[in-house]
Design a protein around this motif. Structure first.
Motif, short mmCIF file in Angstrom:
data_model
loop_
_atom_site.label_atom_id
_atom_site.label_comp_id
_atom_site.label_asym_id
_atom_site.label_seq_id
_atom_site.Cartn_x
_atom_site.Cartn_y
_atom_site.Cartn_z
N PHE A 49 58.17 97.87 -30.87
CA PHE A 49 57.19 98.92 -31.12
C PHE A 49 56.27 98.94 -29.92
CE2 PHE A 49 57.27 101.06 -35.12
CZ PHE A 49 57.99 100.25 -35.98
N GLY A 50 55.96 100.14 -29.44
CA GLY A 50 54.99 100.24 -28.37
C GLY A 50 53.59 99.97 -28.88
N ARG A 51 52.63 99.94 -27.98
CA ARG A 51 51.27 99.59 -28.35
C ARG A 51 50.65 100.55 -29.35
NH1 ARG A 51 47.90 98.98 -23.09
NH2 ARG A 51 49.27 100.67 -22.40
N SER A 52 51.12 101.77 -29.38
CA SER A 52 50.59 102.73 -30.35
C SER A 52 50.96 102.36 -31.78
CB SER A 52 51.11 104.13 -30.05
OG SER A 52 52.51 104.20 -30.33
N GLY A 53 52.02 101.58 -31.91
CA GLY A 53 52.51 101.23 -33.24
C GLY A 53 53.46 102.24 -33.83
N TYR A 54 53.77 103.30 -33.08
CA TYR A 54 54.64 104.35 -33.60
C TYR A 54 55.91 104.53 -32.78
CZ TYR A 54 50.47 105.48 -36.25
OH TYR A 54 49.39 105.40 -37.07
N THR A 55 55.82 104.39 -31.50
CA THR A 55 56.99 104.56 -30.64
C THR A 55 57.88 103.33 -30.71
OG1 THR A 55 55.62 105.85 -29.14
CG2 THR A 55 57.75 105.09 -28.31
#
Length: 124
Positions: A49-55
């Motif tokens: 998961f990327g830092r955004s938590g969505y990607t």
């Protein structure tokens, strides 16, 4: 700290779900990734998961078979692993870092926080 769990022995074609639980500090806005290392091989990326938590990001070797999910509090990440193959046998590690950039998610050196490994064995 990161706590990985869920490993075990499964037959080829089967499924397994791992879990990576974060505790002791805030891991919001952190990339959380899974890596694996088979005997005699280098550690390789699995998914993240990327830092955004969505990607989400997946290694080509697991695309279409593995899916990662994250709870609303973004403290636990579950890789659901389906259609397992003997070559998926490895020790799986979760890792986190707040500075990982998009193009570097698959680089183990980009992560400063690591959980202990959990062994996944896929029998043929």
């Amino acid at each position: 700290q990161l706590q990985a769990s869920g490993g075990g022995l499964v037959q080829a074609g089967g499924s397994l779900r791992l879990s990576c639980a974060a505790s002791g500090r805030t891991f919001r806005n952190y990339a959380i990734a899974w890596f694996r290392q088979a005997p005699g091989k280098e550690r390789e990326s699995v998914a993240a998961f990327g830092r955004s938590g969505y990607t989400t990001y997946y290694a080509d070797s697991v695309k279409g078979r593995f899916t990662i999910s994250r709870d609303n509090a973004k403290t636990t990440v579950w890789p659901q692993m389906n259609s397992l193959k003997p070559e998926d046998t490895a020790v799986y590690y979760c890792a986190a870092d707040g500075r990982v950039i998009v193009g570097n998610w698959a680089n183990p050196s980009a992560y400063n926080y690591w959980g202990q490994g959990t062994l996944v064995t896929v029998s043929s």
